[in-house]
Design an enzyme around this catalytic site. Structure first.
Site, PDB file in Angstrom:
ATOM      1  N   ASP A 293       0.859  -1.198   0.000  1.00  0.00           N
ATOM      2  CA  ASP A 293       0.000   0.000   0.000  1.00  0.00           C
ATOM      3  C   ASP A 293       0.887   1.237   0.000  1.00  0.00           C
ATOM      4  O   ASP A 293       1.279   1.689   1.053  1.00  0.00           O
ATOM      5  CB  ASP A 293      -0.931  -0.028   1.215  1.00  0.00           C
ATOM      6  N   GLU A 327      -2.814  10.318  -0.340  1.00  0.00           N
ATOM      7  CA  GLU A 327      -4.060   9.537  -0.360  1.00  0.00           C
ATOM      8  C   GLU A 327      -4.464   9.158   1.051  1.00  0.00           C
ATOM      9  O   GLU A 327      -5.639   9.151   1.409  1.00  0.00           O
ATOM     10  CB  GLU A 327      -3.885   8.270  -1.213  1.00  0.00           C
ATOM     11  N   ASP A 355      -4.895   0.309  -6.201  1.00  0.00           N
ATOM     12  CA  ASP A 355      -4.612   0.534  -4.775  1.00  0.00           C
ATOM     13  C   ASP A 355      -5.218  -0.573  -3.923  1.00  0.00           C
ATOM     14  O   ASP A 355      -5.857  -0.317  -2.918  1.00  0.00           O
ATOM     15  CB  ASP A 355      -5.147   1.927  -4.361  1.00  0.00           C
ATOM     16  N   HIS A 425      -1.306  -1.026   6.335  1.00  0.00           N
ATOM     17  CA  HIS A 425      -1.134   0.017   7.365  1.00  0.00           C
ATOM     18  C   HIS A 425      -0.419  -0.483   8.616  1.00  0.00           C
ATOM     19  O   HIS A 425      -0.559   0.109   9.680  1.00  0.00           O
ATOM     20  CB  HIS A 425      -2.488   0.626   7.768  1.00  0.00           C
TER      21      HIS A 425
HETATM   22 ZN    ZN Z   1      -3.758   2.877   2.794  1.00  0.00          ZN
HETATM   23 ZN    ZN Z   2      -3.692   2.791  -0.513  1.00  0.00          ZN
END
Ligand code: ZN
Ligand code: ZN
Length: 474
Positions: A293, A327, A355, A425
């Site tokens: 990501d 983003e 994404d 994340h």
């Molecule tokens: Zn993200």
């Molecule tokens: Zn992302």
């Protein structure tokens, strides 16, 4: 027309015409061969893999406005130039700048235990030394509201398990808790909030992600617990124990900073003013390397465009790769792109966003006017023997949301996301998780789709007014 035979023939001709329009025009042999060639080349390439490796290992984490973000902008400009893109430039974007600082936490009682936690992006810090209080649990945002008096002076803990699903839809069911729990808990008098991570891993990595505060509500510190730690707190409370937790967050907001959307193009051979955008985001969270990501998404779109640029005959329209800024915690890059290119948006014929990681791709999702369907079906038919022929209505992404709002047809790969949210994340989002063979299915699908959108006789029908409203994705 009295002659029954003629009536019959006319009816047949009508049916044939109808069938032709439903199936779309039969693609030319040349077109088919080019798409097949792109797919085969994409499956053999190291390009996306090497691009991701460069961004993750040489730049590292790149949270908006951080020194890593500035390094990422420089890296993207250099990479696009080196890979042969034209008109490479960095378009300045002002981004919010949030810094994590040091953080720690522990269960104080009934039995001491050091917690694995991280601040949610945008959280305020705690006073030095942290906060300590008894924990009260809720399992939804409505459950937080219902705590009422019980939350006063306490740490509210929201325990909701994210479901593992191959289409990633478990995310949408839990992410509102990450975004909104802090203000909901503050309204009932809590002094801090902890959530079970919005993630599917049972490793002891907490998952960060954006949160926000409601205007006029006290800002209280908010953090995510690694899932095993959250489940421990849940079990203790379920067993009737009084649980006290202390946690300290060094998080703070700094003044806005400069970042950039980085752009590079493969100019079209006939209609260079018409544009197909291929997007991913350049920023990442700060805990890991941002490999899945969204270095993966950028690697996919950059390599897809590069392969098209290597064809003996380029497509009619221009391919424009955009590495979007911010983003993760603001979408300032998406807004700045749409604003800066407002005059040019009628010439944007399509936008693809990648994404959803590096998992296996099986086709593409689309959002456009209904007349686009036969052409897209004919492209999918070419991709089917390669395992890339799935098509579903509904495609797009957060960075191309403003383009969608302007009616530009938007697309995204259909990707196996069953393991994506194990890493997403978290500190565990690192380069070693990328599987090159799976990654290249994404390069193949995006290259085939981008070529088809840039080569069609006419642009696809734009999104009808009523379907333009976008939603925040990931
Ligand atoms: Zn993200
Ligand atoms: Zn992302």
């Amino acid at each position: 027309m009295k002659n029954p035979r003629l009536v019959f023939l006319a009816a047949l001709a009508g049916i044939a015409a109808l069938a032709l329009s439903a199936a779309g025009p039969e693609p030319s042999a040349d077109f088919r061969a080019t798409v097949e060639r792109l797919v085969r080349t994409a499956r053999e390439t190291n390009g996306a893999y090497d691009t991701i490796r460069g961004l993750t290992d040489s730049v590292g984490p790149r949270l908006s406005g951080s020194p890593g973000d500035a390094r990422a902008v420089a890296w993207a400009e250099a990479a696009l130039k080196r890979l042969g893109f034209a008109n490479v430039r960095a378009e300045t974007v002002t981004v919010p700048r949030w810094e994590r600082g040091e953080e720690s936490g522990e269960i104080v009682s009934p039995a001491p235990f050091r917690l694995s936690l991280c601040a949610l992006g945008g959280s305020v810090g705690t006073p030095a030394g942290g906060i300590e209080a008894e924990v009260v649990e809720a399992q939804s945002l409505e459950g937080v509201d219902a705590l009422g008096e019980k939350a006063k002076g306490r740490i509210v803990f929201v325990w909701k398990v994210m479901e593992r699903k191959s289409d990633g839809s478990g995310y949408g069911a839990t992410v509102p808790i990450r975004g909104g729990a802090a203000s909901r808990a503050a309204k009932v008098g809590a002094i801090g909030v902890l959530i079970r991570s919005v993630g599917t891993s049972n490793a002891r990595f907490p998952h960060t992600g954006a949160m926000s505060y409601q205007e006029g509500v006290a800002k209280i510190p908010a953090a995510a617990l690694a899932n095993p730690d959250a489940d421990l707190v849940h079990r203790l409370l379920e067993g009737g124990k009084v649980v006290r937790v202390r946690f300290a967050l060094g998080a703070r907001m700094l003044p806005d900073a400069a970042s950039a959307n980085v752009v590079g193009e493969i100019p079209g051979r006939e209609k260079p003013e018409e544009i197909v955008v291929l997007g991913g985001h350049l920023d990442s969270w700060d805990l890991g390397q941002g490999a899945i990501d969204d270095a993966a998404g950028l690697g996919i779109v950059i390599e897809a465009a590069r392969l098209i640029g290597q064809l003996p005959k380029r497509p009619r329209r221009t391919l424009r790769v955009v590495a979007f800024a911010n983003e993760e915690n603001g979408l300032a890059g998406a807004r700045a792109y749409a604003k800066g290119h407002a005059a040019e948006l009628p010439l944007h014929v399509a936008a693809i966003e990648s994404d959803s990681g590096a998992g296996r791709v099986s086709g593409f999702g689309w959002t456009a006017g209904p007349a686009a369907e036969p052409y897209l079906a004919s492209v999918a038919a070419i991709l089917k023997p390669f395992g890339l022929g799935d098509v579903k209505k509904g495609g797009g992404g957060a960075d191309i949301g403003p383009l969608r709002a302007a009616g530009v047809p938007v697309f995204s790969p259909i990707q196996d996301s069953s393991r994506y949210f194990d890493l997403h994340h978290s500190a565990d989002d690192t380069f070693d998780k990328i599987d090159r063979e799976e990654l290249n299915t994404g390069v193949a699908a995006v290259a085939a789709l981008a070529y088809s959108l840039a080569e069609s006789e006419a642009p696809l029908e734009r999104i009808p007014e009523a379907e333009r409203a976008s939603r925040r994705e990931r």
